[in-house]
Motif scaffolding. Structure first.
Motif, PDB file in Angstrom:
ATOM      1  N   VAL A 138     -93.595 -39.228 -23.649  1.00 48.37           N
ATOM      2  CA  VAL A 138     -94.141 -40.291 -22.779  1.00 48.37           C
ATOM      3  C   VAL A 138     -94.441 -41.577 -23.533  1.00 48.37           C
ATOM      4  CG1 VAL A 138     -95.174 -38.663 -21.150  1.00 48.37           C
ATOM      5  CG2 VAL A 138     -96.568 -39.566 -23.033  1.00 48.37           C
ATOM      6  N   ASP A 139     -94.372 -41.532 -24.869  1.00 51.28           N
ATOM      7  CA  ASP A 139     -94.848 -42.705 -25.591  1.00 51.28           C
ATOM      8  C   ASP A 139     -94.083 -42.983 -26.885  1.00 51.28           C
ATOM      9  OD1 ASP A 139     -96.292 -44.755 -26.744  1.00 51.28           O
ATOM     10  OD2 ASP A 139     -98.245 -43.874 -26.457  1.00 51.28           O
ATOM     11  N   SER A 140     -94.278 -42.143 -27.902  1.00 50.52           N
ATOM     12  CA  SER A 140     -93.865 -42.556 -29.252  1.00 50.52           C
ATOM     13  C   SER A 140     -92.347 -42.682 -29.426  1.00 50.52           C
ATOM     14  CB  SER A 140     -94.439 -41.608 -30.305  1.00 50.52           C
ATOM     15  OG  SER A 140     -93.942 -40.308 -30.144  1.00 50.52           O
ATOM     16  N   GLY A 144     -89.582 -48.201 -30.415  1.00 54.35           N
ATOM     17  CA  GLY A 144     -89.124 -48.599 -31.752  1.00 54.35           C
ATOM     18  C   GLY A 144     -90.181 -48.785 -32.814  1.00 54.35           C
ATOM     19  N   LYS A 145     -91.433 -48.358 -32.540  1.00 59.44           N
ATOM     20  CA  LYS A 145     -92.419 -48.422 -33.633  1.00 59.44           C
ATOM     21  C   LYS A 145     -92.218 -47.194 -34.516  1.00 59.44           C
ATOM     22  CE  LYS A 145     -96.283 -51.073 -31.818  1.00 59.44           C
ATOM     23  NZ  LYS A 145     -97.711 -51.041 -31.414  1.00 59.44           N
ATOM     24  N   THR A 146     -92.016 -47.431 -35.804  1.00 61.60           N
ATOM     25  CA  THR A 146     -91.813 -46.328 -36.732  1.00 61.60           C
ATOM     26  C   THR A 146     -92.725 -46.541 -37.931  1.00 61.60           C
ATOM     27  OG1 THR A 146     -90.153 -47.367 -38.164  1.00 61.60           O
ATOM     28  CG2 THR A 146     -89.351 -46.392 -36.100  1.00 61.60           C
ATOM     29  N   ILE A 189    -102.502 -40.848 -19.267  1.00 59.29           N
ATOM     30  CA  ILE A 189    -103.629 -41.449 -18.551  1.00 59.29           C
ATOM     31  C   ILE A 189    -103.757 -42.930 -18.917  1.00 59.29           C
ATOM     32  CG2 ILE A 189    -106.175 -41.399 -18.371  1.00 59.29           C
ATOM     33  CD1 ILE A 189    -105.898 -38.267 -18.689  1.00 59.29           C
ATOM     34  N   LYS A 190    -103.464 -43.230 -20.169  1.00 56.66           N
ATOM     35  CA  LYS A 190    -103.525 -44.624 -20.652  1.00 56.66           C
ATOM     36  C   LYS A 190    -102.730 -45.577 -19.756  1.00 56.66           C
ATOM     37  CE  LYS A 190    -100.506 -45.751 -23.874  1.00 56.66           C
ATOM     38  NZ  LYS A 190     -99.849 -45.708 -25.206  1.00 56.66           N
ATOM     39  N   TYR A 191    -101.510 -45.176 -19.368  1.00 56.74           N
ATOM     40  CA  TYR A 191    -100.690 -46.094 -18.555  1.00 56.74           C
ATOM     41  C   TYR A 191    -101.372 -46.420 -17.236  1.00 56.74           C
ATOM     42  CZ  TYR A 191     -96.994 -44.988 -21.873  1.00 56.74           C
ATOM     43  OH  TYR A 191     -96.270 -44.828 -23.022  1.00 56.74           O
ATOM     44  N   ASN A 228     -93.371 -47.380 -17.385  1.00 51.84           N
ATOM     45  CA  ASN A 228     -94.412 -48.322 -17.806  1.00 51.84           C
ATOM     46  C   ASN A 228     -94.179 -48.782 -19.232  1.00 51.84           C
ATOM     47  OD1 ASN A 228     -96.670 -48.979 -15.872  1.00 51.84           O
ATOM     48  ND2 ASN A 228     -96.581 -46.765 -15.572  1.00 51.84           N
ATOM     49  N   LYS A 229     -93.906 -47.823 -20.121  1.00 52.44           N
ATOM     50  CA  LYS A 229     -93.736 -48.203 -21.531  1.00 52.44           C
ATOM     51  C   LYS A 229     -92.525 -49.126 -21.682  1.00 52.44           C
ATOM     52  CE  LYS A 229     -94.093 -47.396 -26.225  1.00 52.44           C
ATOM     53  NZ  LYS A 229     -94.665 -46.656 -27.309  1.00 52.44           N
ATOM     54  N   ALA A 230     -91.424 -48.779 -21.007  1.00 53.78           N
ATOM     55  CA  ALA A 230     -90.199 -49.584 -21.136  1.00 53.78           C
ATOM     56  C   ALA A 230     -90.453 -51.021 -20.658  1.00 53.78           C
ATOM     57  CB  ALA A 230     -89.066 -48.940 -20.349  1.00 53.78           C
ATOM     58  N   PHE A 238     -92.081 -57.057 -30.025  1.00 56.74           N
ATOM     59  CA  PHE A 238     -92.700 -57.071 -31.365  1.00 56.74           C
ATOM     60  C   PHE A 238     -94.218 -57.309 -31.331  1.00 56.74           C
ATOM     61  CE2 PHE A 238     -88.203 -58.306 -31.990  1.00 56.74           C
ATOM     62  CZ  PHE A 238     -87.816 -57.185 -32.710  1.00 56.74           C
ATOM     63  N   GLU A 239     -94.797 -57.111 -30.171  1.00 54.48           N
ATOM     64  CA  GLU A 239     -96.258 -57.220 -30.001  1.00 54.48           C
ATOM     65  C   GLU A 239     -96.785 -58.574 -30.482  1.00 54.48           C
ATOM     66  OE1 GLU A 239     -98.182 -53.365 -30.699  1.00 54.48           O
ATOM     67  OE2 GLU A 239    -100.007 -54.435 -31.244  1.00 54.48           O
ATOM     68  N   THR A 240     -96.118 -59.641 -30.064  1.00 51.29           N
ATOM     69  CA  THR A 240     -96.550 -60.971 -30.481  1.00 51.29           C
ATOM     70  C   THR A 240     -97.257 -61.738 -29.362  1.00 51.29           C
ATOM     71  OG1 THR A 240     -94.309 -61.678 -29.999  1.00 51.29           O
ATOM     72  CG2 THR A 240     -94.848 -61.329 -32.322  1.00 51.29           C
ATOM     73  N   GLY A 245     -99.776 -58.065 -23.263  1.00 53.44           N
ATOM     74  CA  GLY A 245     -98.517 -57.672 -23.887  1.00 53.44           C
ATOM     75  C   GLY A 245     -98.574 -56.247 -24.420  1.00 53.44           C
ATOM     76  N   ARG A 246     -97.754 -55.997 -25.432  1.00 52.84           N
ATOM     77  CA  ARG A 246     -97.611 -54.642 -25.959  1.00 52.84           C
ATOM     78  C   ARG A 246     -98.911 -54.100 -26.539  1.00 52.84           C
ATOM     79  NH1 ARG A 246     -92.538 -52.016 -29.261  1.00 52.84           N
ATOM     80  NH2 ARG A 246     -93.508 -49.965 -29.439  1.00 52.84           N
ATOM     81  N   ALA A 247     -99.757 -54.981 -27.012  1.00 52.54           N
ATOM     82  CA  ALA A 247    -101.032 -54.519 -27.588  1.00 52.54           C
ATOM     83  C   ALA A 247    -101.830 -53.676 -26.592  1.00 52.54           C
ATOM     84  CB  ALA A 247    -101.858 -55.718 -28.051  1.00 52.54           C
ATOM     85  N   LEU A 248    -101.608 -53.898 -25.283  1.00 54.14           N
ATOM     86  CA  LEU A 248    -102.352 -53.126 -24.274  1.00 54.14           C
ATOM     87  C   LEU A 248    -102.101 -51.628 -24.403  1.00 54.14           C
ATOM     88  CD1 LEU A 248    -102.054 -55.202 -20.983  1.00 54.14           C
ATOM     89  CD2 LEU A 248    -103.950 -55.098 -22.587  1.00 54.14           C
ATOM     90  N   LEU A 249    -100.925 -51.277 -24.959  1.00 48.95           N
ATOM     91  CA  LEU A 249    -100.606 -49.851 -25.121  1.00 48.95           C
ATOM     92  C   LEU A 249    -101.551 -49.182 -26.110  1.00 48.95           C
ATOM     93  CD1 LEU A 249     -96.706 -50.095 -25.308  1.00 48.95           C
ATOM     94  CD2 LEU A 249     -98.063 -49.252 -23.391  1.00 48.95           C
ATOM     95  N   ASN A 250    -102.360 -49.991 -26.777  1.00 43.43           N
ATOM     96  CA  ASN A 250    -103.287 -49.440 -27.765  1.00 43.43           C
ATOM     97  C   ASN A 250    -104.686 -49.216 -27.207  1.00 43.43           C
ATOM     98  OD1 ASN A 250    -101.561 -49.173 -30.001  1.00 43.43           O
ATOM     99  ND2 ASN A 250    -101.570 -51.379 -30.264  1.00 43.43           N
ATOM    100  N   LEU A 251    -104.809 -49.046 -25.892  1.00 50.61           N
ATOM    101  CA  LEU A 251    -106.127 -48.709 -25.336  1.00 50.61           C
ATOM    102  C   LEU A 251    -106.686 -47.479 -26.060  1.00 50.61           C
ATOM    103  CD1 LEU A 251    -108.333 -49.071 -23.110  1.00 50.61           C
ATOM    104  CD2 LEU A 251    -107.065 -47.376 -21.780  1.00 50.61           C
TER     105      LEU A 251
END
Ligand code: NAD
Ligand code: GLY
Length: 367
Positions: A138-140, A144-146, A189-191, A228-230, A238-240, A245-251
């Motif tokens: 569902v996430d990792s 493309g974050k490695t 649940i995060k999404y 949601n992730k896509a 690139f979380e800029t 933005g993408r930073a929200l995925l870090n709840l």
């Protein structure tokens, strides 16, 4: 088989979701068509390889792809330089060239380490994700974050390196331990919490069936999570983005990474730490006047029903703040936290007063 697309221009790729895909002709043909040569290296670990390496190797052999396996020790504690070097050593020993495709077969740890190896071996080789935990499906595996961990901080060394394909065989979840399954639910649940209120409401209605691993409910939850992730990744690869933005995925992740690092990698599972961290974010959002008490209780209840911890370990507030200061979202020394303006509406926020952050941490360390 459900098919989604991660829309990233020339780096776009499909996500295939379904039960039995490891041995399904259409899925294997899709994978085969993406290989530049017949050479494949599969990175897995000592738990997953005995379960799924043989069927995958056999499926690839049938389409004339030759497999070299690399088997790492299992666990978050092995998301290290040593494991990365083990992969490089094996790739070099097998004389792998730039036409070799590296496949990650396992959970988020294998996906993150193998992806970083693919990003850096000979300055980058093709990479495919075959996630086998709920969390990785569902996430990792998407986005493309490695990377690897550093003793001073989670995921501190790494690269963005998109896979060519994500192939999520939901049948592999049957062998997943209950604790690991729950950990994956924290990211599901995060999404709902950050951007998809109808999904959050659906989760509240269906959490018992999901925890019983009802296959239709699971397929829906995985598809909705990946959708949601896509979308988030396509908008801010690139979380800029300055806000959101993408930073929200870090709840829950800034608090959660402090728990993982502070307790020692692997003691708290990533999803468990995210769960306790999500409670801290919810309580802080309440302290800032955004969430009602009833909202915080809804979050707590859903996490508990998913078998997740909502009370954080007592590391001490100062230790939490020190660990959180290493977070990748810190800019110019200012901590940016992901909080909730409302249920279903995440926000990145750099203006939370230190005393409120400390009070939210303290309040979540006691049952
Ligand atoms: P994990 O990779 O450690 O897997 C959990 C456990 O389940 C391991 O023991 C593994 O061997 C075992 N396992 C895997 N598949 C199995 C199966 N089908 N049957 C039985 N056992 C199986 O943990 P995880 O929760 O998958 O991933 C956590 C990692 O993912 C963390 O390092 C986290 O930082 C990372 N992560 C990365 C991203 C990203 O965007 N790259 C996002 C979220 C999390
Ligand atoms: N899990 C956070 C991200 O992919 O951005």
């Amino acid at each position: 088989m459900r098919r989604l697309n991660v829309a990233l221009g020339a780096r776009s790729y499909p996500i295939l979701i379904g039960a039995g895909l490891l041995e399904e002709a259409e899925a294997v043909a899709t994978l085969r068509a993406l290989l530049p040569t017949s050479r494949v290296v599969i990175v897995s670990n000592t738990t997953v390889a005995p379960l799924y390496l043989a069927p995958l190797t056999e499926a690839l052999r049938k389409v004339d792809a030759g497999v070299t396996p690399i088997i790492l020790p299992d666990g978050e504690a092995y998301k290290t330089w040593e494991s990365l070097n083990q992969i490089f050593d094996a790739l070099l020993a097998a004389r792998c060239d730039r036409g070799t495709t590296l496949i990650a077969l396992g959970g988020g740890v294998i996906g993150d380490v193998a992806g970083f190896a693919a990003a850096s071996y000979q300055r980058g080789i093709p990479f495919i994700q075959i996630p086998t935990t709920l969390l990785s499906q569902v996430d990792s595996s998407v986005g493309g974050k490695t990377g690897i961990n550093h003793p001073r901080g989670k995921n501190m060394i790494g690269a963005f390196w998109q896979p060519k394909l994500v192939l999520a065989d939901t049948a592999t979840l049957k062998t997943l331990a209950d604790r690991e399954f729950s950990a994956g639910m924290a990211e599901v649940i995060k999404y709902g919490l950050i951007r998809d209120l109808p999904f959050l409401e659906w989760l509240e209605l269906n959490i018992d069936g999901l925890m019983a691993r009802d296959s239709a409910l699971l397929a829906h939850a995985i598809e909705r999570s990946c959708t949601n992730k896509a979308e988030v990744v396509a908008a801010d690869e690139f979380e800029t983005a300055k806000d959101g933005g993408r930073a929200l995925l870090n709840l829950g992740h800034t608090f959660g990474h402090a728990i993982e690092t502070g307790m020692g990698y692997g003691v708290w599972l990533h999803g468990e730490a995210v769960s306790a961290g999500t409670m801290m974010a919810a309580v802080l959002s309440q302290r800032l006047g955004w969430l009602a008490t009833a909202d915080v209780e809804r979050v707590r209840k859903l996490l508990v029903r998913a078998g997740l911890p909502v009370v954080a370990p007592e590391l001490g507030v100062q230790r939490y703040l020190e660990l959180m200061s290493h977070d990748k979202k810190v800019v110019d020394g200012r901590m940016r936290l992901v909080l909730l303006k409302a249920l279903g509406q995440g926000v990145t926020w750099a203006d939370a007063p230190g005393a409120e952050i400390a009070a939210a941490i303290e309040g979540c360390c006691h049952g």
